[in-house]
Motif scaffolding. Structure first.
Motif, PDB file in Angstrom:
ATOM      1  N   SER A   1       0.851  -1.081  -0.021  1.00 10.98           N
ATOM      2  CA  SER A   1      -0.110  -0.058  -0.135  1.00 10.98           C
ATOM      3  C   SER A   1       0.824   1.090   0.171  1.00 10.98           C
ATOM      4  O   SER A   1       2.074   1.200   0.256  1.00 10.98           O
ATOM      5  CB  SER A   1      -1.084  -0.080   1.329  1.00 10.98           C
ATOM      6  OG  SER A   1      -0.211   0.298   2.230  1.00 10.98           O
ATOM      7  N   PHE A   2       0.227   2.316  -0.344  1.00 14.36           N
ATOM      8  CA  PHE A   2       0.908   3.580  -0.134  1.00 14.36           C
ATOM      9  C   PHE A   2       1.344   3.894   1.106  1.00 14.36           C
ATOM     10  O   PHE A   2       2.465   4.452   1.690  1.00 14.36           O
ATOM     11  CB  PHE A   2      -0.048   4.806  -0.626  1.00 14.36           C
ATOM     12  CG  PHE A   2       0.007   5.079  -2.011  1.00 14.36           C
ATOM     13  CD1 PHE A   2      -0.318   4.120  -2.998  1.00 14.36           C
ATOM     14  CD2 PHE A   2       0.081   6.323  -2.283  1.00 14.36           C
ATOM     15  CE1 PHE A   2      -0.339   4.340  -4.338  1.00 14.36           C
ATOM     16  CE2 PHE A   2       0.060   6.683  -3.720  1.00 14.36           C
ATOM     17  CZ  PHE A   2      -0.179   5.701  -4.647  1.00 14.36           C
ATOM     18  N   LEU A   3       0.714   3.430   2.171  1.00 12.94           N
ATOM     19  CA  LEU A   3       0.979   3.670   3.558  1.00 12.94           C
ATOM     20  C   LEU A   3       2.218   2.897   3.741  1.00 12.94           C
ATOM     21  O   LEU A   3       3.077   3.325   4.397  1.00 12.94           O
ATOM     22  CB  LEU A   3      -0.029   3.261   4.336  1.00 12.94           C
ATOM     23  CG  LEU A   3       0.259   3.433   6.088  1.00 12.94           C
ATOM     24  CD1 LEU A   3       0.451   5.061   6.438  1.00 12.94           C
ATOM     25  CD2 LEU A   3      -0.684   2.942   7.013  1.00 12.94           C
ATOM     26  N   ASP A   4       2.435   1.563   3.336  1.00 15.90           N
ATOM     27  CA  ASP A   4       3.716   0.610   3.630  1.00 15.90           C
ATOM     28  C   ASP A   4       4.775   1.491   3.136  1.00 15.90           C
ATOM     29  O   ASP A   4       5.798   1.490   3.887  1.00 15.90           O
ATOM     30  CB  ASP A   4       3.502  -0.636   2.926  1.00 15.90           C
ATOM     31  CG  ASP A   4       2.358  -1.543   3.421  1.00 15.90           C
ATOM     32  OD1 ASP A   4       2.203  -1.427   4.704  1.00 15.90           O
ATOM     33  OD2 ASP A   4       1.987  -2.073   2.473  1.00 15.90           O
ATOM     34  N   ILE A   5       4.774   2.124   1.750  1.00 13.55           N
ATOM     35  CA  ILE A   5       6.005   2.731   1.431  1.00 13.55           C
ATOM     36  C   ILE A   5       6.256   4.144   2.257  1.00 13.55           C
ATOM     37  O   ILE A   5       7.354   4.358   2.419  1.00 13.55           O
ATOM     38  CB  ILE A   5       5.718   3.064  -0.081  1.00 13.55           C
ATOM     39  CG1 ILE A   5       5.724   1.806  -0.831  1.00 13.55           C
ATOM     40  CG2 ILE A   5       6.727   3.884  -0.913  1.00 13.55           C
ATOM     41  CD1 ILE A   5       4.898   1.891  -2.522  1.00 13.55           C
ATOM     42  N   ILE A   6       5.305   4.860   2.313  1.00 11.78           N
ATOM     43  CA  ILE A   6       5.436   6.044   3.284  1.00 11.78           C
ATOM     44  C   ILE A   6       5.936   5.698   4.494  1.00 11.78           C
ATOM     45  O   ILE A   6       6.889   6.334   4.809  1.00 11.78           O
ATOM     46  CB  ILE A   6       4.006   6.701   3.355  1.00 11.78           C
ATOM     47  CG1 ILE A   6       3.677   7.301   2.035  1.00 11.78           C
ATOM     48  CG2 ILE A   6       4.138   8.091   4.239  1.00 11.78           C
ATOM     49  CD1 ILE A   6       2.165   7.790   1.917  1.00 11.78           C
ATOM     50  N   GLN A   7       5.358   4.631   5.329  1.00 10.43           N
ATOM     51  CA  GLN A   7       6.065   4.402   6.579  1.00 10.43           C
ATOM     52  C   GLN A   7       7.464   3.849   6.496  1.00 10.43           C
ATOM     53  O   GLN A   7       8.501   3.901   7.470  1.00 10.43           O
ATOM     54  CB  GLN A   7       5.221   3.687   7.416  1.00 10.43           C
ATOM     55  CG  GLN A   7       3.961   4.120   7.815  1.00 10.43           C
ATOM     56  CD  GLN A   7       3.061   3.414   8.690  1.00 10.43           C
ATOM     57  OE1 GLN A   7       2.983   2.356   8.492  1.00 10.43           O
ATOM     58  NE2 GLN A   7       2.092   4.103   9.573  1.00 10.43           N
ATOM     59  N   GLY A   8       7.668   3.207   5.346  1.00  9.75           N
ATOM     60  CA  GLY A   8       9.122   2.616   5.023  1.00  9.75           C
ATOM     61  C   GLY A   8      10.148   3.768   5.156  1.00  9.75           C
ATOM     62  O   GLY A   8      11.461   3.538   5.392  1.00  9.75           O
ATOM     63  N   ILE A   9       9.728   5.096   4.579  1.00  9.41           N
ATOM     64  CA  ILE A   9      10.724   6.016   4.333  1.00  9.41           C
ATOM     65  C   ILE A   9      10.673   7.239   5.522  1.00  9.41           C
ATOM     66  O   ILE A   9      11.493   7.435   6.141  1.00  9.41           O
ATOM     67  CB  ILE A   9      10.398   6.754   2.908  1.00  9.41           C
ATOM     68  CG1 ILE A   9      10.219   5.893   1.931  1.00  9.41           C
ATOM     69  CG2 ILE A   9      11.179   7.876   2.937  1.00  9.41           C
ATOM     70  CD1 ILE A   9      11.897   5.368   1.561  1.00  9.41           C
ATOM     71  N   GLU A  10       9.253   7.371   5.827  1.00 10.03           N
ATOM     72  CA  GLU A  10       9.177   8.590   6.978  1.00 10.03           C
ATOM     73  C   GLU A  10       8.969   7.769   8.355  1.00 10.03           C
ATOM     74  O   GLU A  10       9.419   8.785   9.380  1.00 10.03           O
ATOM     75  CB  GLU A  10       7.765   9.137   6.716  1.00 10.03           C
ATOM     76  CG  GLU A  10       7.611   9.925   5.473  1.00 10.03           C
ATOM     77  CD  GLU A  10       8.545  11.051   5.117  1.00 10.03           C
ATOM     78  OE1 GLU A  10       9.089  11.717   6.170  1.00 10.03           O
ATOM     79  OE2 GLU A  10       8.660  11.501   4.099  1.00 10.03           O
TER      80      GLU A  10
END
Length: 126
Positions: A75-84
């Protein structure tokens, strides 16, 4: 609210990988050129995505980056949380007050946004 450029590059990188042939691995140089960013900078982002299990890295002449086997669930959230990271976007200045009404509103809004980002998968854009 603003996410870092690293998140922008991470989302685009994962989308580029999803749209490429599943057999083909993309190198950091190619991914960097597509986004007009330094390969060194993008490598740092890619390392975070590898650490999170979102993408895989293969060394060697025919190496490069590819998506994890279950990429359709990313999900978008997976990617965002992986970075942020997974910390809250809002940091209440009155942390000692658990009844802070402003904090409650902000955290509820953040929860709603996270739910929306969790429902949108990279596979939805392919």
């Amino acid at each position: 609210m603003k996410y870092s450029k690293a998140t922008d590059y991470a989302l685009h990188t994962v989308l580029f990988l999803a749209r490429s042939s599943s057999e083909k691995k993309l190198g950091v140089q190619e991914l960097a050129e597509k986004q007009k960013v330094s390969p060194t900078y993008l490598s740092k982002i890619l390392n975070k995505l590898v650490k999170e299990g979102i993408i895989h890295s293969s060394p060697g002449v025919n190496g490069g980056y590819s998506l994890s086997p279950h990429w359709e669930k990313i999900s978008f959230l997976d990617i965002i949380q992986g970075i942020e990271g997974k910390t809250s976007l809002f940091d209440c200045c009155l942390n000692s007050n658990p009844e802070c009404s402003i904090k409650k509103v902000m955290l509820a809004a953040e929860k709603n946004m996270e739910e929306e980002l969790r429902t949108i998968k990279i596979s939805d854009l392919v």
